[in-house]
Write a protein that holds these residues in place. Sequence first.
Motif, PDB file in Angstrom:
ATOM      1  N   LYS A 144      -4.345  -0.327   1.124  1.00 48.04           N
ATOM      2  CA  LYS A 144      -3.273   0.379   0.418  1.00 48.04           C
ATOM      3  C   LYS A 144      -2.028   0.497   1.298  1.00 48.04           C
ATOM      4  O   LYS A 144      -0.904   0.295   0.829  1.00 48.04           O
ATOM      5  CB  LYS A 144      -3.747   1.767  -0.011  1.00 48.04           C
ATOM      6  CG  LYS A 144      -4.760   1.781  -1.138  1.00 48.04           C
ATOM      7  CD  LYS A 144      -5.187   3.214  -1.438  1.00 48.04           C
ATOM      8  CE  LYS A 144      -6.202   3.287  -2.562  1.00 48.04           C
ATOM      9  NZ  LYS A 144      -6.629   4.691  -2.830  1.00 48.04           N
ATOM     10  N   THR A 197      -0.792  -7.088  -7.439  1.00 49.24           N
ATOM     11  CA  THR A 197      -1.779  -7.652  -6.524  1.00 49.24           C
ATOM     12  C   THR A 197      -2.451  -8.873  -7.133  1.00 49.24           C
ATOM     13  O   THR A 197      -2.461  -9.062  -8.346  1.00 49.24           O
ATOM     14  CB  THR A 197      -2.853  -6.615  -6.134  1.00 49.24           C
ATOM     15  OG1 THR A 197      -3.659  -6.308  -7.276  1.00 49.24           O
ATOM     16  CG2 THR A 197      -2.218  -5.344  -5.594  1.00 49.24           C
ATOM     17  N   THR A 209      -2.651  -8.987   2.273  1.00 47.84           N
ATOM     18  CA  THR A 209      -2.811  -7.586   2.669  1.00 47.84           C
ATOM     19  C   THR A 209      -4.270  -7.144   2.759  1.00 47.84           C
ATOM     20  O   THR A 209      -4.547  -5.948   2.798  1.00 47.84           O
ATOM     21  CB  THR A 209      -2.074  -6.658   1.680  1.00 47.84           C
ATOM     22  OG1 THR A 209      -2.625  -6.843   0.368  1.00 47.84           O
ATOM     23  CG2 THR A 209      -0.581  -6.952   1.662  1.00 47.84           C
ATOM     24  N   ASN A 224      -0.176  -2.759   1.591  1.00 48.87           N
ATOM     25  CA  ASN A 224       0.620  -3.054   0.396  1.00 48.87           C
ATOM     26  C   ASN A 224       1.951  -2.304   0.420  1.00 48.87           C
ATOM     27  O   ASN A 224       2.986  -2.854   0.025  1.00 48.87           O
ATOM     28  CB  ASN A 224      -0.168  -2.694  -0.864  1.00 48.87           C
ATOM     29  CG  ASN A 224      -1.250  -3.703  -1.187  1.00 48.87           C
ATOM     30  OD1 ASN A 224      -1.306  -4.777  -0.596  1.00 48.87           O
ATOM     31  ND2 ASN A 224      -2.126  -3.358  -2.112  1.00 48.87           N
ATOM     32  N   VAL A 252      -7.086  -0.412  -5.112  1.00 51.38           N
ATOM     33  CA  VAL A 252      -5.949  -0.980  -4.392  1.00 51.38           C
ATOM     34  C   VAL A 252      -4.803  -1.265  -5.365  1.00 51.38           C
ATOM     35  O   VAL A 252      -3.637  -0.942  -5.100  1.00 51.38           O
ATOM     36  CB  VAL A 252      -6.374  -2.260  -3.647  1.00 51.38           C
ATOM     37  CG1 VAL A 252      -5.154  -3.039  -3.164  1.00 51.38           C
ATOM     38  CG2 VAL A 252      -7.272  -1.911  -2.469  1.00 51.38           C
ATOM     39  N   LYS A 289       5.678  -4.209   0.546  1.00 54.48           N
ATOM     40  CA  LYS A 289       6.798  -3.899  -0.344  1.00 54.48           C
ATOM     41  C   LYS A 289       8.048  -3.566   0.446  1.00 54.48           C
ATOM     42  O   LYS A 289       9.140  -4.081   0.181  1.00 54.48           O
ATOM     43  CB  LYS A 289       6.407  -2.728  -1.247  1.00 54.48           C
ATOM     44  CG  LYS A 289       7.553  -2.077  -2.007  1.00 54.48           C
ATOM     45  CD  LYS A 289       8.135  -2.974  -3.074  1.00 54.48           C
ATOM     46  CE  LYS A 289       9.152  -2.186  -3.909  1.00 54.48           C
ATOM     47  NZ  LYS A 289       9.776  -3.028  -4.954  1.00 54.48           N
ATOM     48  N   SER A 324      -0.879   0.259  -5.546  1.00 52.75           N
ATOM     49  CA  SER A 324       0.069  -0.699  -4.982  1.00 52.75           C
ATOM     50  C   SER A 324       1.431  -0.646  -5.678  1.00 52.75           C
ATOM     51  O   SER A 324       1.511  -0.668  -6.907  1.00 52.75           O
ATOM     52  CB  SER A 324      -0.489  -2.121  -5.089  1.00 52.75           C
ATOM     53  OG  SER A 324       0.446  -3.049  -4.562  1.00 52.75           O
ATOM     54  N   ALA A 375       1.123  -9.013  -3.556  1.00 48.12           N
ATOM     55  CA  ALA A 375       0.150  -8.899  -2.474  1.00 48.12           C
ATOM     56  C   ALA A 375      -1.109  -9.678  -2.833  1.00 48.12           C
ATOM     57  O   ALA A 375      -1.605  -9.591  -3.951  1.00 48.12           O
ATOM     58  CB  ALA A 375      -0.210  -7.433  -2.233  1.00 48.12           C
TER      59      ALA A 375
END
Length: 310
Positions: free
Chosen positions: A94, A140, A85, A97, A132, A101, A136, A108
């Motif tokens: 952002k 991440t 991402t 992400n 981020v 989802k 998220s 991510a």
Amino acid sequence: MSKPPPPGIYVPAVLFFKEDDELDEEAIKAHVLRLAKGHVTGILVQGSNGEAQHLSHEERKRAIHLTRTTLDAHGFRHVLVIAGTGAQSTRETKQLNLDAKEAGATHALVLTPSTWRPAMTKELILRFHREVADASPIPTMVYNFPTVTAGIDLDSETIATLGAHPNIVGTKLSCGHLGKLTRLNTSLSADSFAAFIGRSDCFLPALVVSGAGGIMALVNVAPRVHRALWDAWHAGRMDEARNIQRILAHGDTIASKYGGIGFIKALIAHEFGYGGPNVRGPLATASVDKLSVADAEQLKELITLEKSLP
């Protein structure tokens, strides 16, 4: 606290295109199924090998969704889908992400922005990944790949600092730095952070220093060979593991030498009968026809072993 992906073998899947530059969904599905049948732990959609930067947001969502639904429809619900991402702004990352989802990804993988390379201080890099991760809806991971980030190479201290964030759960080290991998493995709990090597040519050494596994381009070609090395290592069959590592090390450098992403696609089409070598510009297509005799023999050993394994 968010959980990292489980240890294992992950593949930054190539994405197939038709000659008119549109997604070749039938080839993508065939590839996803061959990888799943080859015993991968998870599939990374839109890693660097998936040409993420060449796709629209809608295409990125389609590719993630297609991968997840193909796996589910064929009894591979246990195979994870991770989404690449990374983007050049915090805002866009952002959004990617959120899209990931919605499309079915569980984690991510986030590249560090590099357009403004001189401005990317350690403080800005930490701020980017933290912001981020804060926003998220899925955990991440930090993607360290200097080749595609204008030379930005995050050190182990920076990655470990980010690993303290409750929603940052791992890293992919495409830099291939085993010292960095070792320091992360011995600084952070495996329950909260997983450090994966990003190159097949150092897969076994990464396991020796307790790496979580690998997210490696050559798995596109030979998922079963990577699984065989994993199994041999964990069963204590070191001579077998070292021999497989030899084969992978040669295969990895040959793939890079003859065109990287385009060559991997061409080799898959030639050996497994689906897809084709098409890439989006500015990348160039590649061919298996230009292999030297010595390199062809090295690859033949890899492919023969792959096709012989259950």
